[in-house]
Design a protein around this motif. Structure first.
Motif, PDB file in Angstrom:
ATOM      1  N   GLY A   1       1.103   4.007  -3.447  1.00  0.00           N
ATOM      2  CA  GLY A   1       0.816   5.472  -3.352  1.00  0.00           C
ATOM      3  C   GLY A   1       2.050   6.398  -3.468  1.00  0.00           C
ATOM      4  N   LEU A   2       3.096   5.981  -3.224  1.00  0.00           N
ATOM      5  CA  LEU A   2       4.276   6.964  -3.756  1.00  0.00           C
ATOM      6  C   LEU A   2       4.520   6.908  -5.343  1.00  0.00           C
ATOM      7  CD1 LEU A   2       6.946   8.335  -2.941  1.00  0.00           C
ATOM      8  CD2 LEU A   2       8.102   6.140  -3.130  1.00  0.00           C
TER       9      LEU A   2
ATOM     10  N   ARG B   1       1.924   8.797  -7.071  1.00  0.00           N
ATOM     11  CA  ARG B   1       2.363  10.206  -6.889  1.00  0.00           C
ATOM     12  C   ARG B   1       3.312  10.540  -8.011  1.00  0.00           C
ATOM     13  NH1 ARG B   1       5.339  13.380  -3.388  1.00  0.00           N
ATOM     14  NH2 ARG B   1       5.711  11.510  -1.877  1.00  0.00           N
ATOM     15  N   LEU B   2       4.267   9.730  -8.007  1.00  0.00           N
ATOM     16  CA  LEU B   2       5.533  10.004  -8.812  1.00  0.00           C
ATOM     17  C   LEU B   2       5.157   9.594 -10.546  1.00  0.00           C
ATOM     18  CD1 LEU B   2       8.292   8.745  -6.467  1.00  0.00           C
ATOM     19  CD2 LEU B   2       7.461  11.124  -6.888  1.00  0.00           C
TER      20      LEU B   2
ATOM     21  N   PRO C   1       0.873  -1.162  -0.029  1.00  0.00           N
ATOM     22  CA  PRO C   1       0.077  -0.172  -0.044  1.00  0.00           C
ATOM     23  C   PRO C   1       0.815   1.369  -0.052  1.00  0.00           C
ATOM     24  CG  PRO C   1      -0.640  -1.677   1.764  1.00  0.00           C
ATOM     25  CD  PRO C   1       0.568  -2.169   1.182  1.00  0.00           C
ATOM     26  N   ALA C   2       2.039   1.248   0.951  1.00  0.00           N
ATOM     27  CA  ALA C   2       2.724   2.281   0.883  1.00  0.00           C
ATOM     28  C   ALA C   2       3.344   2.630  -0.410  1.00  0.00           C
ATOM     29  CB  ALA C   2       3.724   2.384   1.864  1.00  0.00           C
TER      30      ALA C   2
END
Lengths: 338, 338
Positions: free
Chosen positions: A263-264, A267-268, A259-260
């Motif tokens: 998300g990153l 975003r990138l 999950p972490a």
């Protein structure tokens, strides 16, 4: 407000299928995509969307000058013309960037006192978005062009991102003013004298940190930097995935951090941004990645509508310093970069 | 073979402490570091290492021309002179890059037919190391310089990395030959006619993949690209750490992937490479990061010794095409880049 977004349905490596799907995804109460392209090709794919027939197609590698001469009835040129004619508020294309720049100049025209339109690309920096300008419109630029890019980027950062008095950095190869090439050394001197919050040279190593709100450079350097950021993000995340998958312990860990990491990655991902604004014209143009998927096109379409809602072109027209006030003799030839 | 490595003990942000520690760490049966700097400063820190007294120090931001005029007794110039005089085989410095280039030209001198020395920096690409040349020696360059960089990079890749007939790409803003700025368009034409395995333009997005063995560009573009890679790697891994640490599940996952992540981080860390070779001189120079820690200095020192063991300068001298054969009129002015 209902924003009509002209979408070049034939632009990009994955046109028309993904482009049409993306336009459809972005459609909302406020966003009305209008597809431009050969009706016989598009209509079967988009019975639910408004279509303007534009029978010609500009190839991804076609020369901009040739396209401007022979392809005025293409989706790319016709969609720009719609903005000039008031039939659309803004145009989105994932097509040939050089041809798009030519179409913008020919069909829409430059704002008074703008010598070179430039691409302002948002960078997904860690401290919030930065703006890189020029991200690829002018492969060769003069110092006074860089100063104008700085002004356009500042207005963009204030009006669209909502930053107050954004700082401006000159992309160079050392923080000291005497570090750089002939172009940046001269641009540095001009920027120091301009009515901008100029903080001096900035380096590639801090681009993704977001220390600088507006990063100014010629379109060659900007395009190399932007693609290097994108490629490096992909390579690093890919390599990490590979390392993790090579052991059982790593695989379990990878499952837990998914999950972490997701998300990153989102975003990138360049697709999350969707594209860059071509600034300096009398109308608004959004240039999306050539490889855009439907997600990227949808985001670029929303970005286009946002630019209209914020009155980006009107702010640029009202606030850009006149060439008499700030730039030097010789500006204004308006030659199109490659 | 015992390689004597002249180490500029006063060069870099963390000199002399970290530099001396790094030199000590690299010492082996085959590698003999010789420290250059003010004896009274260095001797207490390095009672176990050979020292050559060089009382002056060149500042990180001092102008190269000033340093060349007034600081010939500095650690930076004296260590280069030691290579020219045969008292050392190679020099390592984390000091002022411009001054180092000046010292290389003044003290060691160029190889015949080399118009501009250039920095060849290894990139830790996914498919094995690539070479980026020029990584920062020539902020402004001409097309014929880029061709010479391509030859030097090819010889480097063959002799040091052991690649057979490495391919050469020109760093530009699109894969098509007509994409680029004035410099790369002309360089592209020259490279096509050269005796090289030239594969055309290459883009920033594939730099870290390692599709291209030798990536050629001017020193401004190369320096921006290299620093952008380094900064992006750091930002991405840092952001991932942050995301992982924000949940308990993530923290456990982070613990499990730690060995995998550590291996990747070590491989991508610029300190692991240590520095770049300044190619084109009659002697070998390794330029390390200004921010080098002892680890980076140790790796740069080992890298320097490796270059000597492989006879890098001798191979360049023997194999570089003469200017008459390949380059055009006007080459050879030898002006030092900023």
């Amino acid at each position: 407000m209902e924003v009509r977004v002209a979408v070049d349905a034939m632009g990009g490596d994955r046109a028309p299928g993904e482009v049409i799907a993306g336009a459809r995804e972005a459609r909302s109460e406020d966003v009305v995509p209008v597809l431009f392209g050969p009706r016989d090709v598009i209509a079967p794919l988009a019975p639910d969307l408004e279509i303007v027939d534009a029978p010609q197609v500009v190839g991804m590698h076609e020369k901009p000058a040739d396209a401007a001469r022979e392809k005025r009835d293409s989706s790319l040129f016709a969609s720009c013309r719609a903005v000039a004619d008031g039939n659309a508020h803004v145009v989105v294309s994932a097509g040939n960037t050089g041809a798009m720049l030519a179409a913008g100049l020919v069909e829409i025209g430059r704002l008074p006192d703008v010598s070179r339109p430039a691409i302002a690309a948002p960078i997904p920096a860690m401290r919030g978005p930065s703006i890189l300008i020029d991200a690829g419109a002018n492969a060769d630029a003069r110092p006074e062009h860089l100063m104008q890019f700085a002004h356009m980027g500042t207005i963009f950062a204030e009006e669209i991102i909502g930053l107050e008095r954004p700082n401006v950095g000159l992309l160079s190869i050392g923080e000291e003013p005497e570090k750089g090439n002939l172009l940046t050394l001269e641009a540095h001197a001009l920027l120091e004298g301009a009515d901008l919050r100029f903080v001096g040279n900035t380096e590639g190593r801090t681009l993704l940190e977001g220390e600088t709100d507006v990063v100014v450079c010629d379109g060659f350097t900007g395009n190399v930097a932007l693609k290097t950021i994108e490629g490096t993000i992909r390579s690093v995340l890919g390599a990490l995935r590979g390392e993790i998958a090579s052991s059982t312990r790593g695989k379990l860990g990878g499952f837990l951090i998914r999950p972490a990491a997701r998300g990153l990655r989102a975003r990138l991902d360049p697709e999350t941004t969707g594209g860059g604004y071509l600034l300096g014209l009398r109308g608004l143009v959004v240039i999306a990645h050539g490889s855009s998927s439907r997600v990227a096109i949808a985001n670029a379409t929303r970005m286009a509508a946002r630019g209209v809602e914020h009155g980006l072109v009107e702010h640029l027209a009202a606030r850009l310093p006149t060439s008499r006030a700030e730039t030097r003799a010789g500006v204004g030839s308006g030659a199109v970069g490659p």
